[in-house]
Write an enzyme that holds these catalytic residues in place. Structure first.
Site, PDB file in Angstrom:
ATOM      1  N   HIS A 133      44.191 -39.637  -0.235  1.00  0.00           N
ATOM      2  CA  HIS A 133      45.087 -40.766  -0.498  1.00  0.00           C
ATOM      3  C   HIS A 133      46.471 -40.186  -0.820  1.00  0.00           C
ATOM      4  O   HIS A 133      46.578 -39.076  -1.343  1.00  0.00           O
ATOM      5  CB  HIS A 133      44.538 -41.527  -1.709  1.00  0.00           C
ATOM      6  N   ASP A 210      39.755 -36.396  -7.277  1.00  0.00           N
ATOM      7  CA  ASP A 210      40.230 -37.778  -7.296  1.00  0.00           C
ATOM      8  C   ASP A 210      39.002 -38.674  -7.188  1.00  0.00           C
ATOM      9  O   ASP A 210      38.417 -38.811  -6.114  1.00  0.00           O
ATOM     10  CB  ASP A 210      41.193 -37.981  -6.115  1.00  0.00           C
ATOM     11  N   GLN A 213      37.542 -43.733  -6.001  1.00  0.00           N
ATOM     12  CA  GLN A 213      36.570 -44.547  -5.258  1.00  0.00           C
ATOM     13  C   GLN A 213      35.131 -44.226  -5.637  1.00  0.00           C
ATOM     14  O   GLN A 213      34.203 -44.801  -5.058  1.00  0.00           O
ATOM     15  CB  GLN A 213      36.753 -44.319  -3.742  1.00  0.00           C
ATOM     16  N   LYS A 236      39.440 -50.245 -10.361  1.00  0.00           N
ATOM     17  CA  LYS A 236      38.468 -50.137  -9.263  1.00  0.00           C
ATOM     18  C   LYS A 236      37.043 -50.075  -9.822  1.00  0.00           C
ATOM     19  O   LYS A 236      36.079 -49.925  -9.086  1.00  0.00           O
ATOM     20  CB  LYS A 236      38.766 -48.896  -8.424  1.00  0.00           C
ATOM     21  N   CYS A 374      47.048 -46.082   2.574  1.00  0.00           N
ATOM     22  CA  CYS A 374      47.698 -44.986   1.831  1.00  0.00           C
ATOM     23  C   CYS A 374      47.096 -43.640   2.227  1.00  0.00           C
ATOM     24  O   CYS A 374      46.921 -42.750   1.374  1.00  0.00           O
ATOM     25  CB  CYS A 374      47.611 -45.184   0.322  1.00  0.00           C
TER      26      CYS A 374
HETATM   27  N1  PLP Z   1      42.971 -42.168  -4.821  1.00  0.00           N
HETATM   28  C1  PLP Z   1      42.173 -42.941  -4.080  1.00  0.00           C
HETATM   29  C2  PLP Z   1      41.057 -42.305  -3.294  1.00  0.00           C
HETATM   30  C3  PLP Z   1      42.379 -44.315  -4.031  1.00  0.00           C
HETATM   31  O1  PLP Z   1      41.591 -45.082  -3.286  1.00  0.00           O
HETATM   32  C4  PLP Z   1      43.446 -44.872  -4.787  1.00  0.00           C
HETATM   33  C5  PLP Z   1      43.747 -46.317  -4.708  1.00  0.00           C
HETATM   34  O2  PLP Z   1      43.493 -46.969  -3.726  1.00  0.00           O
HETATM   35  C6  PLP Z   1      44.227 -44.026  -5.563  1.00  0.00           C
HETATM   36  C7  PLP Z   1      43.961 -42.678  -5.554  1.00  0.00           C
HETATM   37  C8  PLP Z   1      45.346 -44.550  -6.402  1.00  0.00           C
HETATM   38  O3  PLP Z   1      44.855 -45.363  -7.422  1.00  0.00           O
HETATM   39  P1  PLP Z   1      45.858 -46.175  -8.363  1.00  0.00           P
HETATM   40  O4  PLP Z   1      46.769 -46.941  -7.441  1.00  0.00           O
HETATM   41  O5  PLP Z   1      44.947 -47.068  -9.153  1.00  0.00           O
HETATM   42  O6  PLP Z   1      46.586 -45.182  -9.193  1.00  0.00           O
END
Ligand code: PLP
Length: 421
Positions: A133, A210, A213, A236, A374
């Protein structure tokens, strides 16, 4: 993959009786039943979470850590209890390894701006994967610009998996940090994180995972994964927006400088010099999202009461059912068919742009995401501008998949591209 004779007839395991816990699911959209399949972006909130946040403001609201009065101490206890709940949920060794942030993005930026700026110098390498992401790409690019470190990217194969050989080939004694997603938000691929951590540690690299998900969809245990940092977002995980977590191993946190300065992160302040508090306070400058942390604790309680084993079984059965049902639609191409996948279905429909598809599905009450998710470099890897993405959660069931299939067929009819199976 399972093929079912009637792709719309699902096994009973695709239902968990929890929809009534989520009041928003009862509201119609465009006069239709809301079919919410955008859980990768954010999940809906159960009454238990909505109530926990409201109850905090109704009964317990005060600023933490600063008050001698009862209410402040009560609020502090609730905030600390939420930290302990997170600690147990992810199997961290100590509560002070849990830092509250605004979300995954802020957690990753915190590591880049503290550990990263202190530790990295020109020529050091940061290894990520093609699945990442933007939150797990851009902070490292910025850090590379500041330090002269070099970003390396492990490839993914045709079905959206990071192959360990390709990953290992990029590890070297120059690799100082490995930053990898646990589960791809765009394709649903589950990375073999424990193995990747072990391989990265073998060359002396620090590993950030990270988990945005992952935490809502499988049991996550810091001791079993062995990673050094783990980041996730409350929203999430059926919790509120604006609250998230950075887990960091105590030895690393102890050696990290602060990032943001202000109240609560100091030990002493004079105009000549300030000294800093220990972790986690050192990284929580200013008044935090107290109500959000308390409600995140309630979200974790909700997930645990439901049982992670049941959640995993349910979402796995629903993913298999949905994969079979979607694959039976002529003109649908699935993007990302890794052997180990979580409940995310990314696909393209011949002759229909994902954004058009998303708009038509919306008019049928079916909420999906369309675009690059993203993860633009990943889309580039597959030579596509984006996909349509349906992502599953505890309250989805086979009736949602049936509605999705019917809405896709309607879009194909509108575009004159519908073919008989
Ligand atoms: N990393 C992953 C794999 C994500 O799916 C997301 C959000 O869609 C993020 C990071 C970023 O999360 P946040 O916008 O809640 O900081």
């Amino acid at each position: 993959m399972n093929t079912v004779a009637d792709p719309l007839r699902a096994p009973v395991a695709t239902r968990l009786p929890v929809a009534d816990d989520f009041p928003i699911l009862a509201r119609p959209v465009h006069g239709r039943r809301l079919v919410y399949l955008d859980n990768g972006a954010t999940t809906q909130k159960p009454t238990a979470v909505i109530e926990a946040e409201a109850r905090f403001y109704r009964e317990s609201n005060a600023n933490i850590h600063r008050g001698v009065h009862w209410l402040s101490q009560h609020a502090t206890e609730l905030y600390d209890a939420a930290r302990a709940t997170v600690q147990r949920f992810i199997g961290a060794a100590r509560a002070d390894e849990i830092i509250f942030t605004r979300g995954t993005t802020e957690a990753i930026n915190l590591v880049a701006n503290t550990w990263g700026r202190k530790q990295l110098t020109a020529g050091d390498e940061i290894l990520i994967t093609t699945l990442e992401h933007h939150s797990n790409i851009v902070p490292w690019q910025m850090l590379c610009e500041q330090t002269g470190a070099v970003l390396k990217v492990a490839p993914v194969n045709e079905i959206g998996e990071v192959e360990l050989d390709g990953f290992d080939a990029l590890l070297s004694p120059r690799t100082r940090l490995v930053a990898i997603t646990h589960i791809s938000n765009a394709l649903g691929t589950v990375n073999p994180v424990a193995e990747m951590v072990a391989h990265a540690h073998a060359v002396g690299a620090v590993v950030l995972v990270d988990g945005a998900q992952a935490v809502a969809h499988q049991a996550v245990d810091m001791q079993a994964l062995g990673c050094d940092f783990y980041a996730f977002s409350g929203h999430k995980l059926y919790g509120p927006t604006g609250i998230g977590v950075l887990y960091g191993r105590a030895e690393l946190l102890a050696d990290m400088p602060p990032w943001q300065g202000g109240g609560d992160m100091i030990r002493t302040v004079s105009f000549e010099r300030s000294t800093y508090a220990e972790a986690p306070q050192r990284f929580e400058a200013g008044t935090p999202n107290i109500a959000g942390a308390v409600a995140l604790g309630a979200a974790i309680d909700y997930v645990q009461a439901l049982g992670m084993d049941r959640i995993v079984a349910h979402e796995h059965a629903l993913l298999e059912h949905a994969t079979a049902a979607l694959s039976a639609i002529p003109g649908l191409r699935m993007i990302g068919t890794a052997a180990h996948k979580a409940g995310i279905l990314s696909f393209m429909i011949e002759h229909i742009h994902p954004h058009d598809l998303g708009t038509i599905l919306d008019s049928e009450g079916v909420a999906i995401r369309a675009g690059h998710h993203c993860a633009m470099p990943l889309m580039t890897r597959f030579g596509i501008p984006g996909t349509a993405r349906a992502s599953l959660a505890v309250y989805n069931d086979d009736t949602d998949i049936a509605a999705l299939v019917t809405a896709i067929e309607k879009a194909q009819t509108l575009f004159g591209t519908r073919k008989k199976p």
